[in-house]
Design a protein around this motif. Structure first.
Motif, short mmCIF file in Angstrom:
data_model
loop_
_atom_site.label_atom_id
_atom_site.label_comp_id
_atom_site.label_asym_id
_atom_site.label_seq_id
_atom_site.Cartn_x
_atom_site.Cartn_y
_atom_site.Cartn_z
N ASP A 229 0.84 -1.19 0.00
CA ASP A 229 0.00 0.00 0.00
C ASP A 229 0.88 1.25 0.00
N PRO A 230 0.64 2.22 -0.82
CA PRO A 230 -0.52 2.37 -1.70
C PRO A 230 -0.28 1.91 -3.14
N HIS A 231 0.57 0.95 -3.34
CA HIS A 231 0.86 0.47 -4.69
C HIS A 231 0.63 -1.03 -4.81
N TYR A 232 0.35 -1.43 -6.04
CA TYR A 232 0.38 -2.83 -6.43
C TYR A 232 1.58 -2.97 -7.36
N ARG A 233 2.44 -3.92 -7.11
CA ARG A 233 3.49 -4.26 -8.07
C ARG A 233 3.01 -5.52 -8.76
N CYS A 234 2.75 -5.40 -10.05
CA CYS A 234 2.21 -6.51 -10.82
C CYS A 234 3.27 -6.94 -11.83
N GLU A 235 3.54 -8.23 -11.88
CA GLU A 235 4.49 -8.77 -12.84
C GLU A 235 3.82 -9.88 -13.64
N SER A 236 3.89 -9.76 -14.95
CA SER A 236 3.22 -10.73 -15.82
C SER A 236 4.08 -11.97 -16.00
N ASP A 237 3.45 -12.98 -16.56
CA ASP A 237 4.17 -14.22 -16.85
C ASP A 237 5.23 -14.04 -17.93
N THR A 238 5.25 -12.87 -18.58
CA THR A 238 6.29 -12.56 -19.56
C THR A 238 7.34 -11.60 -19.00
N GLY A 239 7.21 -11.23 -17.73
CA GLY A 239 8.20 -10.37 -17.09
C GLY A 239 7.92 -8.89 -17.14
N VAL A 240 6.77 -8.49 -17.66
CA VAL A 240 6.41 -7.07 -17.69
C VAL A 240 6.01 -6.65 -16.28
N VAL A 241 6.54 -5.50 -15.84
CA VAL A 241 6.26 -5.00 -14.50
C VAL A 241 5.48 -3.69 -14.59
N VAL A 242 4.35 -3.66 -13.89
CA VAL A 242 3.55 -2.45 -13.76
C VAL A 242 3.36 -2.22 -12.27
N GLU A 243 3.85 -1.11 -11.80
CA GLU A 243 3.61 -0.74 -10.40
C GLU A 243 2.61 0.40 -10.43
N ALA A 244 1.40 0.11 -9.98
CA ALA A 244 0.30 1.05 -10.08
C ALA A 244 -0.11 1.58 -8.72
N GLN A 245 -0.43 2.85 -8.68
CA GLN A 245 -0.96 3.47 -7.47
C GLN A 245 -2.39 2.98 -7.33
N ILE A 246 -2.71 2.41 -6.19
CA ILE A 246 -4.00 1.76 -5.96
C ILE A 246 -5.17 2.72 -6.17
N TYR A 247 -5.11 3.88 -5.59
CA TYR A 247 -6.25 4.79 -5.58
C TYR A 247 -6.22 5.78 -6.74
#
Length: 124
Positions: free
Chosen positions: A63-81
């Motif tokens: 919090d306040p971020h999600y760190r999302c990593e795809s099965d291909t290695g792409v990383v998106v760190e998004a602010q939750i709100y």
């Protein structure tokens, strides 16, 4: 200690269309991922992975971020709100891992400092 400027106004002007495409792509992914995840304020059982865009994304909550990593290695760190928010470091990590943004990545040899300057000059 002062740093030499590696991102000039001319470089920023030349890269403007590339940076705008990167920002739009990052925001679209951030919105899609945040929309697929439960509200961390309402859910006790937070997902560890989610399917978005035909890919599996592993979720790392801080919090306040999600760190999302795809099965291909792409990383998106998004602010939750506020998934439209752009953190320079997170944007550059996305550019490096998503591919197709080599012009922006190569213009940022000093990482955060260079991408932050690109964003500052983009807003000017």
């Amino acid at each position: 200690m002062a740093f030499d400027v590696t991102v000039t106004e001319e470089t920023a002007a030349r890269l403007r269309p590339d940076l705008e495409r990167l920002i739009a792509e990052f925001r679209a992914m951030a919105h899609a991922l945040v929309a697929a995840l439960p509200d961390p304020d309402l859910e006790d059982d937070l997902l560890e992975e989610v399917e978005v865009g035909g890919r599996t994304w592993w979720i790392h909550w801080h919090d306040p971020h999600y760190r999302c990593e795809s099965d291909t290695g792409v990383v998106v760190e998004a602010q939750i709100y506020y998934p439209d928010d752009i953190d320079p470091a997170f944007l550059l990590e996305y550019a490096r891992t998503a591919g197709g943004h080599e012009a922006v990545v190569s213009a940022c040899p000093r990482g955060f400092h260079d991408i932050a300057r690109l964003l500052d000059l983009h807003q000017a």
